[in-house]
Design a protein around this motif. Structure first.
Motif, PDB file in Angstrom:
ATOM      1  N   ALA A 166       0.844  -1.203   0.000  1.00  0.00           N
ATOM      2  CA  ALA A 166       0.000   0.000   0.000  1.00  0.00           C
ATOM      3  C   ALA A 166       0.879   1.252   0.000  1.00  0.00           C
ATOM      4  CB  ALA A 166      -0.906   0.014   1.219  1.00  0.00           C
ATOM      5  N   PHE A 167       0.255   2.353  -0.378  1.00  0.00           N
ATOM      6  CA  PHE A 167       0.904   3.670  -0.328  1.00  0.00           C
ATOM      7  C   PHE A 167      -0.154   4.694   0.031  1.00  0.00           C
ATOM      8  CE2 PHE A 167       1.579   7.680  -2.750  1.00  0.00           C
ATOM      9  CZ  PHE A 167       2.679   8.161  -2.052  1.00  0.00           C
ATOM     10  N   TRP A 168       0.191   5.568   0.992  1.00  0.00           N
ATOM     11  CA  TRP A 168      -0.703   6.709   1.234  1.00  0.00           C
ATOM     12  C   TRP A 168       0.142   7.959   1.403  1.00  0.00           C
ATOM     13  CZ3 TRP A 168       1.582   5.194   5.699  1.00  0.00           C
ATOM     14  CH2 TRP A 168       1.710   6.131   6.738  1.00  0.00           C
ATOM     15  N   GLU A 169      -0.396   9.073   1.014  1.00  0.00           N
ATOM     16  CA  GLU A 169       0.253  10.362   1.267  1.00  0.00           C
ATOM     17  C   GLU A 169      -0.792  11.454   1.070  1.00  0.00           C
ATOM     18  OE1 GLU A 169       4.103  10.924  -0.588  1.00  0.00           O
ATOM     19  OE2 GLU A 169       4.280  12.987   0.149  1.00  0.00           O
ATOM     20  N   ARG A 170      -0.565  12.589   1.726  1.00  0.00           N
ATOM     21  CA  ARG A 170      -1.490  13.712   1.592  1.00  0.00           C
ATOM     22  C   ARG A 170      -0.799  14.883   0.919  1.00  0.00           C
ATOM     23  NH1 ARG A 170      -6.161  13.394   4.826  1.00  0.00           N
ATOM     24  NH2 ARG A 170      -6.142  11.656   6.283  1.00  0.00           N
ATOM     25  N   ASP A 171      -1.623  15.737   0.349  1.00  0.00           N
ATOM     26  CA  ASP A 171      -1.155  17.018  -0.168  1.00  0.00           C
ATOM     27  C   ASP A 171      -0.131  16.880  -1.303  1.00  0.00           C
ATOM     28  OD1 ASP A 171      -1.310  19.752  -0.150  1.00  0.00           O
ATOM     29  OD2 ASP A 171       0.297  20.013   1.315  1.00  0.00           O
ATOM     30  N   PRO A 212      -9.890  -1.492   5.130  1.00  0.00           N
ATOM     31  CA  PRO A 212      -9.270  -1.537   6.467  1.00  0.00           C
ATOM     32  C   PRO A 212      -8.181  -0.477   6.649  1.00  0.00           C
ATOM     33  CG  PRO A 212      -9.377  -3.751   5.528  1.00  0.00           C
ATOM     34  CD  PRO A 212      -9.911  -2.825   4.493  1.00  0.00           C
ATOM     35  N   LEU A 213      -7.402  -0.213   5.613  1.00  0.00           N
ATOM     36  CA  LEU A 213      -6.346   0.801   5.735  1.00  0.00           C
ATOM     37  C   LEU A 213      -6.934   2.207   5.839  1.00  0.00           C
ATOM     38  CD1 LEU A 213      -3.575  -0.549   3.341  1.00  0.00           C
ATOM     39  CD2 LEU A 213      -3.409  -0.233   5.816  1.00  0.00           C
ATOM     40  N   LEU A 214      -7.985   2.443   5.065  1.00  0.00           N
ATOM     41  CA  LEU A 214      -8.652   3.744   5.129  1.00  0.00           C
ATOM     42  C   LEU A 214      -9.160   3.983   6.553  1.00  0.00           C
ATOM     43  CD1 LEU A 214      -9.115   5.815   2.890  1.00  0.00           C
ATOM     44  CD2 LEU A 214     -11.336   4.793   2.465  1.00  0.00           C
ATOM     45  N   ASP A 215      -9.796   2.968   7.133  1.00  0.00           N
ATOM     46  CA  ASP A 215     -10.297   3.080   8.516  1.00  0.00           C
ATOM     47  C   ASP A 215      -9.150   3.295   9.499  1.00  0.00           C
ATOM     48  OD1 ASP A 215     -12.828   2.735   7.588  1.00  0.00           O
ATOM     49  OD2 ASP A 215     -12.993   0.616   8.168  1.00  0.00           O
ATOM     50  N   LEU A 216      -8.081   2.535   9.302  1.00  0.00           N
ATOM     51  CA  LEU A 216      -6.926   2.628  10.202  1.00  0.00           C
ATOM     52  C   LEU A 216      -6.330   4.041  10.150  1.00  0.00           C
ATOM     53  CD1 LEU A 216      -5.119   0.715  11.954  1.00  0.00           C
ATOM     54  CD2 LEU A 216      -3.677   0.433   9.939  1.00  0.00           C
ATOM     55  N   LEU A 217      -6.165   4.557   8.952  1.00  0.00           N
ATOM     56  CA  LEU A 217      -5.555   5.882   8.791  1.00  0.00           C
ATOM     57  C   LEU A 217      -6.466   6.981   9.333  1.00  0.00           C
ATOM     58  CD1 LEU A 217      -4.045   5.349   5.229  1.00  0.00           C
ATOM     59  CD2 LEU A 217      -2.738   5.826   7.307  1.00  0.00           C
ATOM     60  N   ARG A 218      -7.769   6.741   9.274  1.00  0.00           N
ATOM     61  CA  ARG A 218      -8.708   7.748   9.778  1.00  0.00           C
ATOM     62  C   ARG A 218      -9.045   7.547  11.249  1.00  0.00           C
ATOM     63  NH1 ARG A 218     -13.126   8.427   5.074  1.00  0.00           N
ATOM     64  NH2 ARG A 218     -13.422   6.238   5.520  1.00  0.00           N
ATOM     65  N   GLY A 219      -8.321   6.620  11.897  1.00  0.00           N
ATOM     66  CA  GLY A 219      -8.475   6.433  13.334  1.00  0.00           C
ATOM     67  C   GLY A 219      -9.693   5.639  13.746  1.00  0.00           C
ATOM     68  N   ILE A 237      -4.067  10.511  -1.226  1.00  0.00           N
ATOM     69  CA  ILE A 237      -4.176   9.251  -1.961  1.00  0.00           C
ATOM     70  C   ILE A 237      -3.891   8.057  -1.069  1.00  0.00           C
ATOM     71  CG2 ILE A 237      -1.751   9.433  -2.762  1.00  0.00           C
ATOM     72  CD1 ILE A 237      -2.758   8.176  -5.445  1.00  0.00           C
ATOM     73  N   LEU A 238      -4.671   6.987  -1.297  1.00  0.00           N
ATOM     74  CA  LEU A 238      -4.401   5.678  -0.710  1.00  0.00           C
ATOM     75  C   LEU A 238      -4.546   4.645  -1.823  1.00  0.00           C
ATOM     76  CD1 LEU A 238      -4.015   3.588   1.599  1.00  0.00           C
ATOM     77  CD2 LEU A 238      -6.500   3.596   1.863  1.00  0.00           C
ATOM     78  N   ALA A 239      -3.507   3.834  -2.001  1.00  0.00           N
ATOM     79  CA  ALA A 239      -3.522   2.779  -3.015  1.00  0.00           C
ATOM     80  C   ALA A 239      -3.201   1.454  -2.336  1.00  0.00           C
ATOM     81  CB  ALA A 239      -2.491   3.071  -4.102  1.00  0.00           C
ATOM     82  N   ALA A 240      -3.972   0.423  -2.676  1.00  0.00           N
ATOM     83  CA  ALA A 240      -3.762  -0.910  -2.079  1.00  0.00           C
ATOM     84  C   ALA A 240      -4.577  -1.926  -2.882  1.00  0.00           C
ATOM     85  CB  ALA A 240      -4.226  -0.924  -0.627  1.00  0.00           C
ATOM     86  N   MET A 289      -6.766  -0.799  -5.921  1.00  0.00           N
ATOM     87  CA  MET A 289      -7.776   0.248  -5.679  1.00  0.00           C
ATOM     88  C   MET A 289      -7.082   1.536  -5.273  1.00  0.00           C
ATOM     89  SD  MET A 289     -10.989  -1.273  -3.618  1.00  0.00           S
ATOM     90  CE  MET A 289     -11.872   0.270  -3.527  1.00  0.00           C
ATOM     91  N   VAL A 290      -7.546   2.650  -5.820  1.00  0.00           N
ATOM     92  CA  VAL A 290      -6.976   3.950  -5.477  1.00  0.00           C
ATOM     93  C   VAL A 290      -8.118   4.910  -5.155  1.00  0.00           C
ATOM     94  CG1 VAL A 290      -5.435   5.805  -6.201  1.00  0.00           C
ATOM     95  CG2 VAL A 290      -5.153   3.534  -7.200  1.00  0.00           C
ATOM     96  N   SER A 291      -7.970   5.634  -4.046  1.00  0.00           N
ATOM     97  CA  SER A 291      -8.955   6.677  -3.726  1.00  0.00           C
ATOM     98  C   SER A 291      -8.248   7.797  -2.974  1.00  0.00           C
ATOM     99  CB  SER A 291     -10.080   6.117  -2.843  1.00  0.00           C
ATOM    100  OG  SER A 291      -9.608   5.968  -1.508  1.00  0.00           O
ATOM    101  N   ASP A 292      -9.002   8.869  -2.686  1.00  0.00           N
ATOM    102  CA  ASP A 292      -8.445   9.867  -1.768  1.00  0.00           C
ATOM    103  C   ASP A 292      -8.720   9.376  -0.342  1.00  0.00           C
ATOM    104  OD1 ASP A 292     -11.064  10.504  -1.127  1.00  0.00           O
ATOM    105  OD2 ASP A 292     -11.011  12.533  -1.967  1.00  0.00           O
ATOM    106  N   MET A 293      -8.458  10.189   0.665  1.00  0.00           N
ATOM    107  CA  MET A 293      -8.574   9.692   2.036  1.00  0.00           C
ATOM    108  C   MET A 293     -10.021   9.676   2.534  1.00  0.00           C
ATOM    109  SD  MET A 293      -5.547   8.753   2.625  1.00  0.00           S
ATOM    110  CE  MET A 293      -5.212   8.600   4.338  1.00  0.00           C
TER     111      MET A 293
END
Ligand code: 2AM
Ligand code: CA
Length: 265
Positions: free
Chosen positions: A205-210, A255-262, A245-248, A229-233
């Motif tokens: 996976a890869f995530w980064e903002r801005d 699950p990663l989106l939830d994890l990153l958003r707490g 961006i989050l790609a996985a 799959m690729v989406s924004d946060m």
């Protein structure tokens, strides 16, 4: 890839031409590291020249297409449906320090959709390409994102906010959540290559903002064509507008989106 579309052929030829000069520059950089002034001006010239060569070559082959480029911004053209989105050197800080992890990134958009993509590291001669509906390739090899589904086994890439950027607190929270739940994280300094490596199954996976559109436009298609799959946060298809961006793979993405958003799973 056995057959490249005419558009992708043009992009590969332009990247290889610009890449040859970049390889020479990269060789020179070893000598410049020890000079007091440092290689900053040299690198900025290399960046601008690379961008100029890419624009020249692509314009010769596709006159009238518009451009969005890192150094020069938006360049108008009569063709309203086509636009090249270009980062001449993604990973400039690596380049500046003599670290051979940077890439030319070129995406071609048609009517607002990315249809062809290229990420090319000229020093290692790693060429990643994708065509909408035709798959993603690394040199001759067809790409598929990694199949891991267990968070405890995954390797996640990101980019930390650097000097002058906000969002360090948010990043540190996200980093903490990732470090607590996964096998590890890497921060290699080129978003375009991070995405290409997700497409290649090296990173899960890869995530980064801005980020800017030129950092990610090509990488998005590479991951999608490798069945990722690729989406924004917020889970939307708005990465080029939000810069997040989050790609996985499709099992890990939520699950990663939830994890990153707490959020707890
Ligand atoms: P660049 O090399 O084209 O500038 C990594 O976090 C991403 O942020 C890279 O894609 C990089 O693209 C971008 N970036 C912009 N400015 C940066 C900086 N000063 N240090 C590190 N990355 C930077
Ligand atoms: Ca960049």
């Amino acid at each position: 890839m056995r057959y490249l579309s005419p558009a992708l052929n043009v992009m590969v030829a332009a990247a290889r031409k610009a890449g040859r000069a970049l390889i020479r520059d990269f060789g020179e950089l070893e000598n410049l590291q020890i000079s007091k002034k440092g290689p900053a001006d040299f690198v900025s010239n290399a960046d601008q020249r690379t961008e100029r060569v890419l624009i020249e070559e692509l314009t010769k082959a596709r006159p009238g297409y518009r451009f969005l480029v890192e150094e020069g911004g938006a360049i108008a053209g009569p063709d309203k449906s086509h636009r090249f989105i270009i980062d001449p050197i993604d990973g400039t800080t690596n380049f500046l320090h003599g670290v051979p992890h940077f890439a030319i990134s070129i995406a071609l958009e048609r009517d607002g959709q990315i249809v062809s993509a290229l990420v090319f590291n000229p020093v290692t001669d790693d060429l990643f390409v994708a065509e909408k509906g035709q798959g993603a390739y690394h040199n001759e090899r067809r790409l598929k994102v990694a199949a891991r589904t267990n968070l405890a086994e995954i390797l996640v890439a990101s980019g930390a906010p650097f000097m002058g950027k906000d969002g360090r607190d948010e990043f540190l929270k996200e980093l903490d959540a990732i470090c607590a739940a996964t096998a590890g994280m890497r921060r290699f300094g080129s978003a375009a290559l991070d995405l290409a490596w997700v497409a290649a199954g090296r990173f899960d996976a890869f995530w980064e903002r801005d980020l800017k559109p030129w950092d990610i436009a090509a990488g998005i298609l590479l991951v999608r064509e490798a069945h990722g799959m690729v989406s924004d946060m917020d889970g939307r298809d708005r990465m080029l507008d939000t810069g997040d961006i989050l790609a996985a793979n499709d099992s890990l993405h939520k699950p990663l989106l939830d994890l990153l958003r707490g959020k707890k799973n």
